[in-house]
Each structure stands twice: as C-alpha cells, then as structure tokens.
Write a protein that holds these residues in place. Structure first.
Motif, PDB file in Angstrom:
ATOM      1  N   ILE A 115       4.137 -26.046 -13.957  1.00 36.27           N
ATOM      2  CA  ILE A 115       5.071 -25.761 -15.282  1.00 36.27           C
ATOM      3  C   ILE A 115       6.559 -25.876 -14.894  1.00 36.27           C
ATOM      4  O   ILE A 115       6.949 -25.188 -14.038  1.00 36.27           O
ATOM      5  CB  ILE A 115       4.683 -24.677 -16.023  1.00 36.27           C
ATOM      6  CG1 ILE A 115       3.434 -24.710 -16.653  1.00 36.27           C
ATOM      7  CG2 ILE A 115       5.828 -24.131 -17.008  1.00 36.27           C
ATOM      8  CD1 ILE A 115       2.717 -23.385 -17.099  1.00 36.27           C
ATOM      9  N   HIS A 116       7.578 -26.769 -15.543  1.00 37.33           N
ATOM     10  CA  HIS A 116       8.684 -26.993 -15.313  1.00 37.33           C
ATOM     11  C   HIS A 116       9.078 -27.552 -13.764  1.00 37.33           C
ATOM     12  O   HIS A 116      10.134 -27.408 -13.123  1.00 37.33           O
ATOM     13  CB  HIS A 116       9.525 -25.531 -15.272  1.00 37.33           C
ATOM     14  CG  HIS A 116       9.456 -24.901 -16.707  1.00 37.33           C
ATOM     15  ND1 HIS A 116       9.252 -25.728 -17.819  1.00 37.33           N
ATOM     16  CD2 HIS A 116       9.612 -23.782 -17.109  1.00 37.33           C
ATOM     17  CE1 HIS A 116       9.177 -24.792 -18.905  1.00 37.33           C
ATOM     18  NE2 HIS A 116       9.183 -23.762 -18.312  1.00 37.33           N
ATOM     19  N   ARG A 117       7.966 -28.062 -13.127  1.00 39.54           N
ATOM     20  CA  ARG A 117       8.272 -28.703 -11.905  1.00 39.54           C
ATOM     21  C   ARG A 117       7.204 -29.979 -11.618  1.00 39.54           C
ATOM     22  O   ARG A 117       7.192 -30.339 -10.522  1.00 39.54           O
ATOM     23  CB  ARG A 117       7.872 -27.680 -10.496  1.00 39.54           C
ATOM     24  CG  ARG A 117       8.425 -26.101 -10.602  1.00 39.54           C
ATOM     25  CD  ARG A 117       8.376 -25.580  -9.210  1.00 39.54           C
ATOM     26  NE  ARG A 117       6.753 -25.105  -9.189  1.00 39.54           N
ATOM     27  CZ  ARG A 117       6.425 -24.683  -7.982  1.00 39.54           C
ATOM     28  NH1 ARG A 117       7.393 -24.880  -7.041  1.00 39.54           N
ATOM     29  NH2 ARG A 117       4.947 -24.400  -7.877  1.00 39.54           N
ATOM     30  N   GLY A 118       7.097 -30.371 -12.774  1.00 37.19           N
ATOM     31  CA  GLY A 118       6.075 -31.707 -12.664  1.00 37.19           C
ATOM     32  C   GLY A 118       6.706 -32.855 -12.740  1.00 37.19           C
ATOM     33  O   GLY A 118       6.304 -33.823 -12.621  1.00 37.19           O
ATOM     34  N   GLY A 119       8.094 -32.795 -12.580  1.00 40.46           N
ATOM     35  CA  GLY A 119       8.700 -33.954 -12.544  1.00 40.46           C
ATOM     36  C   GLY A 119       9.750 -34.309 -13.612  1.00 40.46           C
ATOM     37  O   GLY A 119      10.013 -33.729 -14.418  1.00 40.46           O
ATOM     38  N   LEU A 120      10.021 -35.982 -13.700  1.00 43.20           N
ATOM     39  CA  LEU A 120      10.950 -36.389 -14.471  1.00 43.20           C
ATOM     40  C   LEU A 120      10.519 -37.703 -15.150  1.00 43.20           C
ATOM     41  O   LEU A 120       9.834 -38.299 -14.403  1.00 43.20           O
ATOM     42  CB  LEU A 120      12.259 -36.863 -13.791  1.00 43.20           C
ATOM     43  CG  LEU A 120      13.453 -37.450 -14.598  1.00 43.20           C
ATOM     44  CD1 LEU A 120      14.006 -36.541 -15.431  1.00 43.20           C
ATOM     45  CD2 LEU A 120      14.493 -38.075 -13.607  1.00 43.20           C
ATOM     46  N   ARG A 121      10.757 -37.918 -16.504  1.00 43.24           N
ATOM     47  CA  ARG A 121      10.260 -39.184 -17.181  1.00 43.24           C
ATOM     48  C   ARG A 121      11.593 -39.703 -17.561  1.00 43.24           C
ATOM     49  O   ARG A 121      12.753 -39.184 -17.793  1.00 43.24           O
ATOM     50  CB  ARG A 121       9.897 -38.721 -18.555  1.00 43.24           C
ATOM     51  CG  ARG A 121       8.327 -38.312 -18.525  1.00 43.24           C
ATOM     52  CD  ARG A 121       7.751 -38.414 -19.911  1.00 43.24           C
ATOM     53  NE  ARG A 121       6.361 -38.012 -19.858  1.00 43.24           N
ATOM     54  CZ  ARG A 121       5.424 -38.880 -19.845  1.00 43.24           C
ATOM     55  NH1 ARG A 121       5.721 -40.271 -19.362  1.00 43.24           N
ATOM     56  NH2 ARG A 121       4.152 -38.490 -19.569  1.00 43.24           N
ATOM     57  N   ALA A 122      11.542 -41.091 -16.916  1.00 45.35           N
ATOM     58  CA  ALA A 122      12.922 -41.897 -17.152  1.00 45.35           C
ATOM     59  C   ALA A 122      12.726 -43.270 -17.818  1.00 45.35           C
ATOM     60  O   ALA A 122      11.692 -43.635 -17.619  1.00 45.35           O
ATOM     61  CB  ALA A 122      13.406 -41.925 -15.464  1.00 45.35           C
ATOM     62  N   ASP A 123      13.710 -43.905 -18.081  1.00 48.32           N
ATOM     63  CA  ASP A 123      13.857 -45.163 -18.677  1.00 48.32           C
ATOM     64  C   ASP A 123      14.324 -45.994 -17.452  1.00 48.32           C
ATOM     65  O   ASP A 123      15.094 -45.685 -16.669  1.00 48.32           O
ATOM     66  CB  ASP A 123      14.702 -45.249 -19.864  1.00 48.32           C
ATOM     67  CG  ASP A 123      13.929 -44.741 -21.017  1.00 48.32           C
ATOM     68  OD1 ASP A 123      12.858 -44.489 -21.077  1.00 48.32           O
ATOM     69  OD2 ASP A 123      14.956 -44.458 -22.049  1.00 48.32           O
ATOM     70  N   VAL A 124      13.727 -47.244 -17.320  1.00 56.15           N
ATOM     71  CA  VAL A 124      14.396 -48.366 -16.451  1.00 56.15           C
ATOM     72  C   VAL A 124      15.175 -49.264 -17.074  1.00 56.15           C
ATOM     73  O   VAL A 124      14.838 -49.783 -18.232  1.00 56.15           O
ATOM     74  CB  VAL A 124      13.040 -49.248 -15.863  1.00 56.15           C
ATOM     75  CG1 VAL A 124      13.774 -50.046 -14.895  1.00 56.15           C
ATOM     76  CG2 VAL A 124      12.312 -48.239 -15.333  1.00 56.15           C
ATOM     77  N   LEU A 125      16.443 -49.241 -16.803  1.00 53.88           N
ATOM     78  CA  LEU A 125      17.550 -50.046 -17.808  1.00 53.88           C
ATOM     79  C   LEU A 125      17.698 -51.470 -17.026  1.00 53.88           C
ATOM     80  O   LEU A 125      18.261 -52.237 -17.719  1.00 53.88           O
ATOM     81  CB  LEU A 125      18.910 -49.241 -17.677  1.00 53.88           C
ATOM     82  CG  LEU A 125      18.525 -47.879 -18.307  1.00 53.88           C
ATOM     83  CD1 LEU A 125      20.149 -47.016 -18.363  1.00 53.88           C
ATOM     84  CD2 LEU A 125      18.044 -47.850 -19.497  1.00 53.88           C
ATOM     85  N   THR A 126      17.634 -51.593 -15.742  1.00 52.36           N
ATOM     86  CA  THR A 126      17.628 -52.904 -15.164  1.00 52.36           C
ATOM     87  C   THR A 126      16.513 -53.411 -14.376  1.00 52.36           C
ATOM     88  O   THR A 126      15.827 -52.272 -13.764  1.00 52.36           O
ATOM     89  CB  THR A 126      18.944 -53.068 -14.312  1.00 52.36           C
ATOM     90  OG1 THR A 126      18.744 -52.088 -13.188  1.00 52.36           O
ATOM     91  CG2 THR A 126      20.112 -52.465 -15.192  1.00 52.36           C
ATOM     92  N   ASP A 127      16.383 -54.721 -14.162  1.00 51.84           N
ATOM     93  CA  ASP A 127      15.271 -55.142 -13.413  1.00 51.84           C
ATOM     94  C   ASP A 127      15.760 -54.908 -11.831  1.00 51.84           C
ATOM     95  O   ASP A 127      16.876 -54.890 -11.560  1.00 51.84           O
ATOM     96  CB  ASP A 127      15.232 -56.701 -13.468  1.00 51.84           C
ATOM     97  CG  ASP A 127      14.469 -57.022 -14.940  1.00 51.84           C
ATOM     98  OD1 ASP A 127      14.209 -56.162 -15.687  1.00 51.84           O
ATOM     99  OD2 ASP A 127      14.763 -58.232 -15.215  1.00 51.84           O
ATOM    100  N   GLY A 128      14.711 -54.983 -10.828  1.00 53.09           N
ATOM    101  CA  GLY A 128      15.129 -54.865  -9.470  1.00 53.09           C
ATOM    102  C   GLY A 128      13.909 -54.336  -8.597  1.00 53.09           C
ATOM    103  O   GLY A 128      12.950 -54.297  -9.047  1.00 53.09           O
ATOM    104  N   GLU A 129      14.133 -54.061  -7.407  1.00 52.35           N
ATOM    105  CA  GLU A 129      13.228 -53.912  -6.457  1.00 52.35           C
ATOM    106  C   GLU A 129      13.389 -52.532  -5.915  1.00 52.35           C
ATOM    107  O   GLU A 129      14.692 -51.931  -5.696  1.00 52.35           O
ATOM    108  CB  GLU A 129      13.371 -54.859  -5.099  1.00 52.35           C
ATOM    109  CG  GLU A 129      12.001 -54.597  -4.252  1.00 52.35           C
ATOM    110  CD  GLU A 129      12.443 -55.628  -2.828  1.00 52.35           C
ATOM    111  OE1 GLU A 129      11.785 -56.629  -3.215  1.00 52.35           O
ATOM    112  OE2 GLU A 129      13.020 -55.445  -2.160  1.00 52.35           O
ATOM    113  N   ILE A 130      12.432 -51.648  -5.660  1.00 57.68           N
ATOM    114  CA  ILE A 130      12.456 -50.200  -5.244  1.00 57.68           C
ATOM    115  C   ILE A 130      11.491 -50.219  -3.946  1.00 57.68           C
ATOM    116  O   ILE A 130      10.211 -50.534  -4.114  1.00 57.68           O
ATOM    117  CB  ILE A 130      11.935 -48.919  -6.199  1.00 57.68           C
ATOM    118  CG1 ILE A 130      12.621 -49.329  -7.414  1.00 57.68           C
ATOM    119  CG2 ILE A 130      11.980 -47.857  -5.348  1.00 57.68           C
ATOM    120  CD1 ILE A 130      12.206 -48.222  -8.466  1.00 57.68           C
TER     121      ILE A 130
END
Length: 291
Positions: free
Chosen positions: A267-282
């Motif tokens: 709880i409150h430590r499960g991480g983050l939800r995010a949007d991907v705004l550009t294409d690319g490699e990780i």
C-alpha cells in the motif's frame, strides 16, 4: 495504515470496537483518540462522523459494496457464521481485506467474495485539487524490464524493450489492449507503463516477504529514484519521454497471482502508472531522469 488491536470491552460491542480499530488504522491515530460510545454501531457512526468532520473527513455509505471499486480506505461489516458480524478494513481496486481485528482468517480475502452487510468509505470532505510543488531533479537507473503477452500470463524479463507512444512496451498486454484492467472504452491515462522501486523489494525481503520483480507485474524496476515523486511530472527513461500519472496501488488481483500477503505491505509502495509520450528504446541500466 497502522496496526491497531481490538479495544477491550464487552462481547456485545465487539462489532463497534472492531469498526473503531479499522477507523483508527485508516486514519493512523491511536484507537484511544477515537470516541467510543457504549451504544450500538449506529450511534457510534454518528459520533465518528462528527469526530472525522473536525478533521476534514467523513464516512460515506456505500450502496453496493460487492461491486465497489475505489483506490482508498473503506470499512465493511461482514456477516459471520452463527449470525455474528465483524468489521474489516479494505483497500485496492479490486479491493481486499488488509485489516481484520476480529477475524484474522479474512485477511487478504477479496471483498467481492464476502457477505457484506454494510460499508463506508473514509473520504476527505475537501475535493479541491491542489497543484503539487515541483521538487528537485530526480535521477535513477533501470534495473529490470518485463512484459507479459496476455492478462495473467507470466512476466518475461528483458534486456531491452521498445516503447511505443500511447501504447507502452511492445509485447506487453497493455500495449496490446489485453490487460486485466485495460479500459474497455478508449484509451485512458496511466495504462501504458508501470514502474516500481527496487528499494521497496529490498525492504520487503528484509522483512521476510519474498517478492521478486516479476512477481510485482510491473514493467520497469528502478533504483535510486523516488518513483512516487514522479506523479504529475515528466521524465525520461533512456530516450523515452514519459509522464507520471498516479500511484500504482496494489490490489487483491496481484495478491492472487503472485502470492498471498502482498496487498497490505505494498500500500502506497506499489509503484507508478505512467504514460509513454514518445517512441524509443529502453535498456537495462538506462537513466531515469525527471524533466
């Protein structure tokens, strides 16, 4: 939340005392600070509403608790054998029981599976949305990458992943529109990518809770960056621009897939939800840097 034991008192008032313990846990105050009327639960609810109002919060009745979905605290009154009733504290979407002072066997159970007689959300009285102050620059690195090709499929660890704007990581169920929580009516913010901090897993391991990165079912494992502080901020993962949308709170679904006992410690430590705004490699080792 905090651990709260059931206040002492007569057996006839056990349901009221159980509710008080759940309310104290959610509000993180000693149970002795709550008013605890000797009358039945209905009278106690009135006293607690007054007490909560003095602190800017309230208790909101839930009309359909079996179907209730809300990423916050709520308290349910659950029927037990022989006609008894107990109070439990629930959290998550879908929700599960995270505190059950009267009936420990209910801990971790999905609320949808319980015979709930009444339920109340603990909510703020002030709906004003205040802008978060911009903090210092945040920096970390990518320590893990993972995707799952379908809902509930095992997570596959990667050395490199391709990110697609507005979709997520190629090969992942959410990029394919096939995740358990994929919106059914068009795209919504916060479903492209999920992150979790390696430090959280380290803390769980130190406490004897065995959870590896794949078990979190998140896409990106970071180290050295406060992912919670990325809510509302843009950041780069390698050359991919992302935007933090909200916390990725745990739920009873994760508890079911990756092992019991995960809902409460995340709880409150499960991480983050995010949007991907550009294409690319990780890639593994890529920098995570706030903009």
């Amino acid at each position: 939340m905090i651990d709260v034991e059931l206040p002492s008192g007569p057996a006839s008032g056990a349901r009221t005392r159980g509710f008080a313990a759940c309310l104290a846990s959610a509000t993180e105050v000693p149970v002795t600070d709550l008013p605890l009327p000797e009358e039945d639960l209905a009278h106690a609810l009135g006293a607690w509403r007054t007490w909560l109002a003095e602190h800017g919060s309230g208790l909101v009745p839930i009309a359909d608790p079996v179907r209730f979905q809300w990423p916050g605290w709520w308290i349910a009154v659950v029927a037990r054998p022989a006609g008894a009733e107990v109070a439990v504290l629930a959290f998550g979407t879908p929700p599960g029981v995270v505190l059950s002072p009267q009936a420990p066997d209910l801990l971790g159970r999905a609320t949808a599976d319980l015979p709930i007689r009444a339920a109340y959300a603990v909510a703020s009285l002030d709906p004003v949305l205040r802008r978060r102050p911009v903090g210092a620059d945040l920096r970390g690195t990518v320590e893990g990458l993972a995707v799952a090709p379908a809902a509930e499929a095992p997570m596959q660890l990667l050395d490199v992943a391709q990110a697609a704007a507005g979709r997520g990581l190629e090969g992942d169920r959410y990029a394919l529109g096939a995740g358990t929580f994929t919106p059914r009516a068009g795209r919504r913010p916060g479903y492209d990518l999920t992150l979790i901090a390696a430090e959280v897993l380290d803390e769980l391991a130190a406490a004897g809770q065995d959870l590896d990165f794949a078990g979190t079912r998140r896409n990106v494992l970071t180290r050295g960056v406060d992912v919670d502080a990325l809510v509302g901020r843009r950041f780069h993962i390698g050359d991919v621009l992302c935007e933090g949308r909200r916390l990725c709170e745990p739920c009873v679904h994760l508890d079911r897939l990756s092992g019991p006992g995960l809902l409460r410690p995340l709880i409150h430590r499960g991480g983050l939800r995010a949007d991907v705004l550009t294409d690319g490699e990780i890639r593994l080792g890529a920098p995570v840097v706030s903009v």
